[in-house]
Design a protein around this motif. Structure first.
Motif, PDB file in Angstrom:
ATOM      1  N   GLU A 167      62.277  38.849   6.365  1.00 53.68           N
ATOM      2  CA  GLU A 167      62.413  37.524   5.773  1.00 53.68           C
ATOM      3  C   GLU A 167      63.418  36.656   6.523  1.00 53.68           C
ATOM      4  O   GLU A 167      63.569  35.472   6.209  1.00 53.68           O
ATOM      5  CB  GLU A 167      62.837  37.634   4.301  1.00 53.68           C
ATOM      6  N   GLY A 168      64.101  37.194   7.513  1.00 56.73           N
ATOM      7  CA  GLY A 168      65.033  36.411   8.315  1.00 56.73           C
ATOM      8  C   GLY A 168      64.319  35.622   9.397  1.00 56.73           C
ATOM      9  O   GLY A 168      63.093  35.550   9.457  1.00 56.73           O
ATOM     10  N   ALA A 169      65.114  35.001  10.278  1.00 57.63           N
ATOM     11  CA  ALA A 169      64.578  34.203  11.380  1.00 57.63           C
ATOM     12  C   ALA A 169      64.958  34.849  12.706  1.00 57.63           C
ATOM     13  O   ALA A 169      65.995  35.513  12.812  1.00 57.63           O
ATOM     14  CB  ALA A 169      65.126  32.778  11.316  1.00 57.63           C
ATOM     15  N   PRO A 170      64.138  34.664  13.749  1.00 54.02           N
ATOM     16  CA  PRO A 170      64.457  35.245  15.054  1.00 54.02           C
ATOM     17  C   PRO A 170      65.829  34.846  15.593  1.00 54.02           C
ATOM     18  O   PRO A 170      66.441  35.609  16.344  1.00 54.02           O
ATOM     19  CB  PRO A 170      63.331  34.725  15.953  1.00 54.02           C
ATOM     20  N   ALA A 171      66.314  33.665  15.197  1.00 56.62           N
ATOM     21  CA  ALA A 171      67.637  33.234  15.662  1.00 56.62           C
ATOM     22  C   ALA A 171      68.736  34.164  15.175  1.00 56.62           C
ATOM     23  O   ALA A 171      69.850  34.150  15.709  1.00 56.62           O
ATOM     24  CB  ALA A 171      67.925  31.810  15.212  1.00 56.62           C
ATOM     25  N   GLY A 172      68.446  34.996  14.153  1.00 61.68           N
ATOM     26  CA  GLY A 172      69.435  35.946  13.662  1.00 61.68           C
ATOM     27  C   GLY A 172      69.487  37.238  14.435  1.00 61.68           C
ATOM     28  O   GLY A 172      70.355  38.080  14.176  1.00 61.68           O
ATOM     29  N   ILE A 173      68.582  37.447  15.395  1.00 64.69           N
ATOM     30  CA  ILE A 173      68.629  38.649  16.226  1.00 64.69           C
ATOM     31  C   ILE A 173      69.860  38.568  17.128  1.00 64.69           C
ATOM     32  O   ILE A 173      70.061  37.564  17.823  1.00 64.69           O
ATOM     33  CB  ILE A 173      67.348  38.781  17.071  1.00 64.69           C
ATOM     34  N   GLY A 182      58.250  29.028  18.985  1.00 64.33           N
ATOM     35  CA  GLY A 182      57.629  28.514  17.776  1.00 64.33           C
ATOM     36  C   GLY A 182      57.442  29.525  16.667  1.00 64.33           C
ATOM     37  O   GLY A 182      56.559  29.348  15.826  1.00 64.33           O
ATOM     38  N   VAL A 183      58.262  30.568  16.637  1.00 62.27           N
ATOM     39  CA  VAL A 183      58.127  31.604  15.604  1.00 62.27           C
ATOM     40  C   VAL A 183      59.095  31.278  14.472  1.00 62.27           C
ATOM     41  O   VAL A 183      60.307  31.250  14.661  1.00 62.27           O
ATOM     42  CB  VAL A 183      58.405  33.000  16.192  1.00 62.27           C
ATOM     43  N   GLY A 184      58.547  31.058  13.270  1.00 62.83           N
ATOM     44  CA  GLY A 184      59.362  30.567  12.166  1.00 62.83           C
ATOM     45  C   GLY A 184      60.172  31.619  11.456  1.00 62.83           C
ATOM     46  O   GLY A 184      61.274  31.351  10.993  1.00 62.83           O
ATOM     47  N   ASP A 185      59.627  32.840  11.309  1.00 62.16           N
ATOM     48  CA  ASP A 185      60.369  33.893  10.621  1.00 62.16           C
ATOM     49  C   ASP A 185      60.015  35.245  11.219  1.00 62.16           C
ATOM     50  O   ASP A 185      59.149  35.359  12.096  1.00 62.16           O
ATOM     51  CB  ASP A 185      60.122  33.853   9.112  1.00 62.16           C
ATOM     52  N   ASN A 186      60.692  36.288  10.752  1.00 65.95           N
ATOM     53  CA  ASN A 186      60.493  37.612  11.333  1.00 65.95           C
ATOM     54  C   ASN A 186      59.214  38.295  10.853  1.00 65.95           C
ATOM     55  O   ASN A 186      58.769  39.260  11.470  1.00 65.95           O
ATOM     56  CB  ASN A 186      61.712  38.502  11.049  1.00 65.95           C
ATOM     57  N   PHE A 187      58.629  37.830   9.764  1.00 67.72           N
ATOM     58  CA  PHE A 187      57.295  38.313   9.407  1.00 67.72           C
ATOM     59  C   PHE A 187      56.314  37.964  10.524  1.00 67.72           C
ATOM     60  O   PHE A 187      55.532  38.803  10.984  1.00 67.72           O
ATOM     61  CB  PHE A 187      56.823  37.677   8.089  1.00 67.72           C
ATOM     62  N   GLN A 188      56.356  36.719  10.943  1.00 63.94           N
ATOM     63  CA  GLN A 188      55.486  36.259  12.023  1.00 63.94           C
ATOM     64  C   GLN A 188      55.822  36.974  13.328  1.00 63.94           C
ATOM     65  O   GLN A 188      54.926  37.433  14.051  1.00 63.94           O
ATOM     66  CB  GLN A 188      55.656  34.747  12.182  1.00 63.94           C
ATOM     67  N   LEU A 189      57.118  37.114  13.618  1.00 65.13           N
ATOM     68  CA  LEU A 189      57.552  37.818  14.819  1.00 65.13           C
ATOM     69  C   LEU A 189      57.055  39.259  14.813  1.00 65.13           C
ATOM     70  O   LEU A 189      56.568  39.770  15.835  1.00 65.13           O
ATOM     71  CB  LEU A 189      59.074  37.783  14.905  1.00 65.13           C
ATOM     72  N   HIS A 190      57.172  39.929  13.681  1.00 62.88           N
ATOM     73  CA  HIS A 190      56.774  41.327  13.541  1.00 62.88           C
ATOM     74  C   HIS A 190      55.304  41.506  13.954  1.00 62.88           C
ATOM     75  O   HIS A 190      54.969  42.383  14.767  1.00 62.88           O
ATOM     76  CB  HIS A 190      56.976  41.743  12.078  1.00 62.88           C
ATOM     77  N   THR A 191      54.431  40.668  13.408  1.00 63.38           N
ATOM     78  CA  THR A 191      53.005  40.782  13.706  1.00 63.38           C
ATOM     79  C   THR A 191      52.714  40.512  15.173  1.00 63.38           C
ATOM     80  O   THR A 191      51.920  41.221  15.813  1.00 63.38           O
ATOM     81  CB  THR A 191      52.203  39.818  12.815  1.00 63.38           C
ATOM     82  N   LEU A 192      53.369  39.499  15.736  1.00 67.94           N
ATOM     83  CA  LEU A 192      53.112  39.163  17.131  1.00 67.94           C
ATOM     84  C   LEU A 192      53.678  40.214  18.086  1.00 67.94           C
ATOM     85  O   LEU A 192      53.090  40.477  19.145  1.00 67.94           O
ATOM     86  CB  LEU A 192      53.681  37.778  17.445  1.00 67.94           C
ATOM     87  N   LEU A 193      54.800  40.828  17.730  1.00 68.47           N
ATOM     88  CA  LEU A 193      55.324  41.932  18.531  1.00 68.47           C
ATOM     89  C   LEU A 193      54.358  43.116  18.512  1.00 68.47           C
ATOM     90  O   LEU A 193      54.084  43.737  19.554  1.00 68.47           O
ATOM     91  CB  LEU A 193      56.688  42.374  18.016  1.00 68.47           C
ATOM     92  N   ALA A 194      53.845  43.440  17.330  1.00 71.06           N
ATOM     93  CA  ALA A 194      52.902  44.544  17.223  1.00 71.06           C
ATOM     94  C   ALA A 194      51.640  44.253  18.025  1.00 71.06           C
ATOM     95  O   ALA A 194      51.066  45.155  18.665  1.00 71.06           O
ATOM     96  CB  ALA A 194      52.561  44.800  15.756  1.00 71.06           C
ATOM     97  N   ASP A 195      51.205  43.009  18.025  1.00 74.09           N
ATOM     98  CA  ASP A 195      50.015  42.646  18.799  1.00 74.09           C
ATOM     99  C   ASP A 195      50.268  42.797  20.293  1.00 74.09           C
ATOM    100  O   ASP A 195      49.419  43.327  21.031  1.00 74.09           O
ATOM    101  CB  ASP A 195      49.614  41.209  18.469  1.00 74.09           C
ATOM    102  N   LEU A 205      63.592  37.779  24.983  1.00 72.02           N
ATOM    103  CA  LEU A 205      63.897  38.791  23.990  1.00 72.02           C
ATOM    104  C   LEU A 205      63.667  40.160  24.601  1.00 72.02           C
ATOM    105  O   LEU A 205      62.559  40.467  25.065  1.00 72.02           O
ATOM    106  CB  LEU A 205      63.004  38.617  22.757  1.00 72.02           C
ATOM    107  N   VAL A 206      64.712  40.979  24.643  1.00 69.70           N
ATOM    108  CA  VAL A 206      64.575  42.363  25.097  1.00 69.70           C
ATOM    109  C   VAL A 206      64.290  43.220  23.875  1.00 69.70           C
ATOM    110  O   VAL A 206      65.009  43.156  22.875  1.00 69.70           O
ATOM    111  CB  VAL A 206      65.846  42.855  25.819  1.00 69.70           C
ATOM    112  N   VAL A 207      63.222  43.998  23.954  1.00 72.58           N
ATOM    113  CA  VAL A 207      62.796  44.856  22.854  1.00 72.58           C
ATOM    114  C   VAL A 207      62.781  46.299  23.331  1.00 72.58           C
ATOM    115  O   VAL A 207      62.185  46.614  24.370  1.00 72.58           O
ATOM    116  CB  VAL A 207      61.397  44.455  22.341  1.00 72.58           C
ATOM    117  N   LEU A 208      63.447  47.169  22.566  1.00 74.85           N
ATOM    118  CA  LEU A 208      63.473  48.597  22.865  1.00 74.85           C
ATOM    119  C   LEU A 208      62.679  49.333  21.794  1.00 74.85           C
ATOM    120  O   LEU A 208      62.933  49.170  20.603  1.00 74.85           O
ATOM    121  CB  LEU A 208      64.913  49.117  22.886  1.00 74.85           C
TER     122      LEU A 208
END
Length: 358
Positions: free
Chosen positions: A275-281, A215-228, A198-201
């Motif tokens: 509320e979406g999933a990482p697969a939608g990026i 193993g990231v189920g939704d973007n809420f979880q992704l959001h927190t882990l990206l911030a971490d 995943l490339v993040v700008l």
């Protein structure tokens, strides 16, 4: 008929024997005993029983087969080997999806109308008359197969072994669109990405990063882990999650309150909802590309995992050099509107097999 040993272990043995013999009377008794004894099963009986039941699923009648699949999923949630249980459960899931899709087509061809609501009594006469028995059973049992399959898909090795996830998703989409019902847990489980680059700008700082998520189920979880990874790691400024907030998004049980650190934005400038999933990026040049904008408003939700039994993580592999970063920024547009996500994830309680055991 004299049954064997008492308890769940004995019920499993009796069920195997009845299914193998194709003895309907013995099957009914053994099937009832499975359900009656599951709640008092010892750990050793669950570890042994899950794979044994999964191995004979295909030989059981379609209606009871789905109930037994839920028991298998519950055994997995309590420690049974998901790899040994997966072939039988996932074959049953495919059958149910194919039959439910056939049900949708036949229902539309015979006048349409609101889909019948499945109950424990099995398909009603109208459903069977209009679509046929197997399609009606597929629709009637699909929720049970969802529960069982999600329990197994928590395991990465099982996910890696599903050869045609896209085909299962197409069938599920057909059924969901035709019925007007959501199957979010199953859809998200089939869409989970593992080892995905995943490339993040980070637009405010003009920096870019290559991360890898699993193993990231939704973007809420992704959001927190990206911030971490990015704020907590000292790479960009902003609100870093507390250690416990990140921990529950990886593998620590439970949920804790958290706040958003970014707006998630697609390369086109459109918002990406939490509320979406990482697969939608969106994928750009073969890699998923995500832009992090400054938060447009304060958002809070319970940090945790969409799938409580699935370990998730987002790992920072490296900071992109200025030339790479510039090339990626050339592929993105300005944010067109602030992302708006609900304060609480609408699906923080996915379908679980043990919870479905009645």
């Amino acid at each position: 008929m004299i049954f064997g040993k008492a308890g769940f272990g004995g019920a499993v043995a009796d069920f195997e024997s009845a299914v193998t013999a194709q003895d309907a009377k013995r099957f009914r008794k053994a099937f009832g005993r499975l359900q009656e004894t599951f709640g008092q099963a010892r750990e050793s009986e669950l570890l042994d029983g899950g794979p044994r039941l999964a191995a004979v699923l295909e030989q059981a009648p379609p209606g009871p087969r789905a109930v037994v699949a839920v028991l298998v999923g519950a055994c997995v949630e309590r420690g049974a080997d998901p790899g040994r249980c997966a072939p039988g459960v996932l074959a049953g899931l495919r059958w149910a999806l194919e039959q439910a899709a056939a049900f949708a087509g036949a229902w539309a061809a015979t006048g349409g109308g609101a889909f019948p609501v499945p109950d424990d009594g099995g398909p009603d006469a109208e459903a069977v008359e209009r679509t046929g028995l197997d399609p009606a059973l597929g629709w009637w049992t699909l929720r049970s197969w969802e529960s069982a399959a999600v329990a197994l898909l928590n395991d990465r090795a099982v996910r890696d072994g599903v050869a045609d996830r896209s085909g299962l998703l197409r069938l599920l989409t057909t059924v969901a669109e035709a019925s007007g019902q959501e199957f979010t847990s199953l859809a998200y489980a089939l869409m989970v990405l593992d080892g995905e680059p995943l490339v993040v700008l980070h637009r405010a700082s003009g920096t870019g990063y290559l991360l890898r998520l699993s193993g990231v189920g939704d973007n809420f979880q992704l959001h927190t882990l990206l911030a971490d990874a990015l704020i907590g790691g000292g790479h960009v400024e902003g609100r870093a999650p507390a250690p416990q907030e990140a921990a529950v998004c990886r593998e620590t049980p439970g949920q804790v309150a958290t706040e958003g650190s970014f707006d998630l934005t697609a390369p086109t400038g459109e918002p990406i909802g939490n509320e979406g999933a990482p697969a939608g990026i969106p994928v750009v040049d073969g890699v998923r590309l995500l832009v992090l904008d400054e938060p447009s408003c304060r958002r809070s939700w319970p940090a945790g995992r969409f799938f409580p039994g699935m370990r998730g993580d987002v790992l920072l592999e490296r900071t992109l050099d200025p030339e790479e970063t510039e090339r990626w920024y050339a592929r993105v547009s300005p944010a067109v509107s602030p992302a708006v996500s609900p304060a609480v994830s609408p699906a923080k309680e996915p379908v679980g097999a043990e919870g479905a055991v009645g």
